[in-house]
Design a protein around this motif. Structure first.
Motif, PDB file in Angstrom:
ATOM      1  N   ASP A  10       0.859  -1.180   0.000  1.00  0.00           N
ATOM      2  CA  ASP A  10       0.000   0.000   0.000  1.00  0.00           C
ATOM      3  C   ASP A  10       0.897   1.232   0.000  1.00  0.00           C
ATOM      4  O   ASP A  10       1.545   1.527   1.010  1.00  0.00           O
ATOM      5  CB  ASP A  10      -0.915   0.002   1.230  1.00  0.00           C
ATOM      6  CG  ASP A  10      -1.780   1.240   1.288  1.00  0.00           C
ATOM      7  OD1 ASP A  10      -2.686   1.364   0.449  1.00  0.00           O
ATOM      8  OD2 ASP A  10      -1.537   2.099   2.161  1.00  0.00           O
ATOM      9  N   THR A  13       0.361   4.286   2.811  1.00  0.00           N
ATOM     10  CA  THR A  13       0.843   4.102   4.183  1.00  0.00           C
ATOM     11  C   THR A  13       2.157   3.329   4.255  1.00  0.00           C
ATOM     12  O   THR A  13       2.672   3.100   5.344  1.00  0.00           O
ATOM     13  CB  THR A  13      -0.209   3.358   5.025  1.00  0.00           C
ATOM     14  OG1 THR A  13      -0.406   2.045   4.476  1.00  0.00           O
ATOM     15  CG2 THR A  13      -1.529   4.112   5.022  1.00  0.00           C
ATOM     16  N   THR A  15       2.556   0.276   3.837  1.00  0.00           N
ATOM     17  CA  THR A  15       2.264  -0.967   4.540  1.00  0.00           C
ATOM     18  C   THR A  15       2.267  -2.130   3.558  1.00  0.00           C
ATOM     19  O   THR A  15       1.813  -1.997   2.427  1.00  0.00           O
ATOM     20  CB  THR A  15       0.890  -0.888   5.226  1.00  0.00           C
ATOM     21  OG1 THR A  15       0.877   0.228   6.114  1.00  0.00           O
ATOM     22  CG2 THR A  15       0.577  -2.157   6.004  1.00  0.00           C
ATOM     23  N   VAL A  34      -5.077  -3.425   5.223  1.00  0.00           N
ATOM     24  CA  VAL A  34      -5.217  -1.969   5.309  1.00  0.00           C
ATOM     25  C   VAL A  34      -6.599  -1.528   4.833  1.00  0.00           C
ATOM     26  O   VAL A  34      -7.057  -1.935   3.759  1.00  0.00           O
ATOM     27  CB  VAL A  34      -4.136  -1.279   4.456  1.00  0.00           C
ATOM     28  CG1 VAL A  34      -4.325   0.244   4.469  1.00  0.00           C
ATOM     29  CG2 VAL A  34      -2.745  -1.650   4.947  1.00  0.00           C
ATOM     30  N   ASP A  36      -8.478   1.718   3.487  1.00  0.00           N
ATOM     31  CA  ASP A  36      -8.155   3.027   2.928  1.00  0.00           C
ATOM     32  C   ASP A  36      -8.874   4.116   3.729  1.00  0.00           C
ATOM     33  O   ASP A  36     -10.058   3.979   4.059  1.00  0.00           O
ATOM     34  CB  ASP A  36      -8.601   3.117   1.471  1.00  0.00           C
ATOM     35  CG  ASP A  36      -8.004   2.018   0.602  1.00  0.00           C
ATOM     36  OD1 ASP A  36      -6.992   1.411   1.018  1.00  0.00           O
ATOM     37  OD2 ASP A  36      -8.546   1.761  -0.484  1.00  0.00           O
ATOM     38  N   ASP A  74      -0.279   3.517  12.151  1.00  0.00           N
ATOM     39  CA  ASP A  74      -0.018   4.210  10.883  1.00  0.00           C
ATOM     40  C   ASP A  74      -1.003   3.855   9.783  1.00  0.00           C
ATOM     41  O   ASP A  74      -0.919   4.380   8.683  1.00  0.00           O
ATOM     42  CB  ASP A  74       1.408   3.925  10.409  1.00  0.00           C
ATOM     43  CG  ASP A  74       1.817   2.495  10.664  1.00  0.00           C
ATOM     44  OD1 ASP A  74       0.948   1.599  10.617  1.00  0.00           O
ATOM     45  OD2 ASP A  74       3.007   2.265  10.934  1.00  0.00           O
ATOM     46  N   HIS A  75      -1.916   2.941  10.048  1.00  0.00           N
ATOM     47  CA  HIS A  75      -2.987   2.652   9.094  1.00  0.00           C
ATOM     48  C   HIS A  75      -4.162   2.035   9.837  1.00  0.00           C
ATOM     49  O   HIS A  75      -3.992   1.443  10.902  1.00  0.00           O
ATOM     50  CB  HIS A  75      -2.509   1.715   7.974  1.00  0.00           C
ATOM     51  CG  HIS A  75      -2.215   0.322   8.419  1.00  0.00           C
ATOM     52  ND1 HIS A  75      -0.960  -0.093   8.816  1.00  0.00           N
ATOM     53  CD2 HIS A  75      -3.012  -0.771   8.556  1.00  0.00           C
ATOM     54  CE1 HIS A  75      -1.006  -1.365   9.164  1.00  0.00           C
ATOM     55  NE2 HIS A  75      -2.241  -1.805   9.015  1.00  0.00           N
ATOM     56  N   SER A 258      -6.288   5.781  13.438  1.00  0.00           N
ATOM     57  CA  SER A 258      -6.034   4.345  13.289  1.00  0.00           C
ATOM     58  C   SER A 258      -6.171   3.602  14.611  1.00  0.00           C
ATOM     59  O   SER A 258      -6.779   2.525  14.668  1.00  0.00           O
ATOM     60  CB  SER A 258      -4.651   4.099  12.680  1.00  0.00           C
ATOM     61  OG  SER A 258      -3.616   4.560  13.528  1.00  0.00           O
TER      62      SER A 258
END
Length: 286
Positions: A10, A13, A15, A34, A36, A74-75, A258
């Motif tokens: 992704d 992010t 990730t 993840v 979005d 972070d996500h 998150s």
């Protein structure tokens, strides 16, 4: 039977979500999916998660597990979305309750929010063994980045979450609540005691200029070249480096939205009486 692995990057992010499965037509686990999220508009979307579902369909796979390595900052997690569409059980490390308790207080969550991990289907302890179809998976407790971090070992591959990054990037930060640089060092050394050809699959990559994103390095490569924790770096030196570095880092861009979702196993906050869901933004609290 060797594990089959497909990885999905992704770019928003940075990730990497992994699909590990026994064979086409068999059973699969998705690791660190993840959701979005656009912080400017508050909109959620499912492009990344739908890519994972499309892969399952292409390979004829039954989703058995949705595995989180920790409560990410972070996500947002797509675990609940995936479960609603493809089934499977959501698993995380048992110490998630400690993380929930910290953030329940920060966000002043409703009194009914439980800090016992009951939002998840399975809470893993160190050494637990479970199956992904014909594959055997083992849980490794890897605290340090957060108390609840775990890795998942399947054959010669270990999905290590944020514990390690690529050798030219280094290691995870430890300044979140419950983080501990000395614990992280010991978790990393546990990983680096595995056979040299063990593959360590990562959850993020932040590549230096000129290198494409990557997410797999062997134990031998990490021991030889990791920027922060290669062989010869002792615990005291690592802790001093990590604490000094963490003091300079900004908070992750998506930490506040998150965490509120991820401690709920990917469920969005409940709708209020107008039918709208809200994320909280605590002022001057971090």
């Amino acid at each position: 039977m060797p594990a089959q692995i497909a990885s999905f990057h992704d770019s928003v992010t940075e990730t990497i979500s992994h699909v590990v499965y026994d064979r086409p037509g068999g059973h699969a686990a998705i690791i660190d999916p993840v959701l979005d999220f656009d912080p400017k508009s508050g909109r959620t979307a499912h492009g990344g998660a739908d890519r994972l579902l499309a892969f399952l369909a292409e390979q004829g796979l039954t989703l058995q597990w949705i595995l989180e390595t920790h409560a990410h900052a972070d996500h947002l997690s797509a675990a609940a979305y995936l479960k609603a569409r493809a089934g499977g059980r959501i698993g995380i490390g048992r110490r998630i309750g400690e993380v929930q308790a910290v953030f329940k207080k920060l966000f002043n969550l409703e009194g009914g929010f439980r800090c016992d991990g009951s939002q998840f289907d399975c809470l893993f302890d160190d050494g637990d063994v479970f199956r992904i179809g014909e594959l055997e998976a083992r849980v490794l407790a890897l605290p340090g980045h957060t108390p609840a971090d775990v890795g998942y070992q399947v054959g010669d591959a270990v999905f290590v979450g944020d514990t390690l990054f690529m050798p030219d990037v280094g290691t995870a930060r430890c300044d979140f609540p419950g983080g501990d640089a000395a614990e992280l060092y010991r978790s990393i050394r546990r990983l680096l005691a595995l056979p040299d050809d063990t593959r360590l699959l990562l959850c993020h990559d932040y590549p230096p200029a000129g290198r494409a994103p990557a997410w797999c390095a062997t134990v031998a490569e990490q021991r030889r070249a990791n920027l922060h924790t290669r062989d010869g770096v002792d615990e005291a030196a690592f802790v001093a480096m990590r604490q000094a570095r963490d003091a300079t880092l900004d908070m992750p861009r998506l930490i506040l939205p998150s965490i509120q979702v991820n401690i709920r196993a990917g469920q969005l906050p409940p709708a209020e009486d107008n039918g709208v869901r809200y994320l909280k933004l605590p002022l001057d609290a971090l």
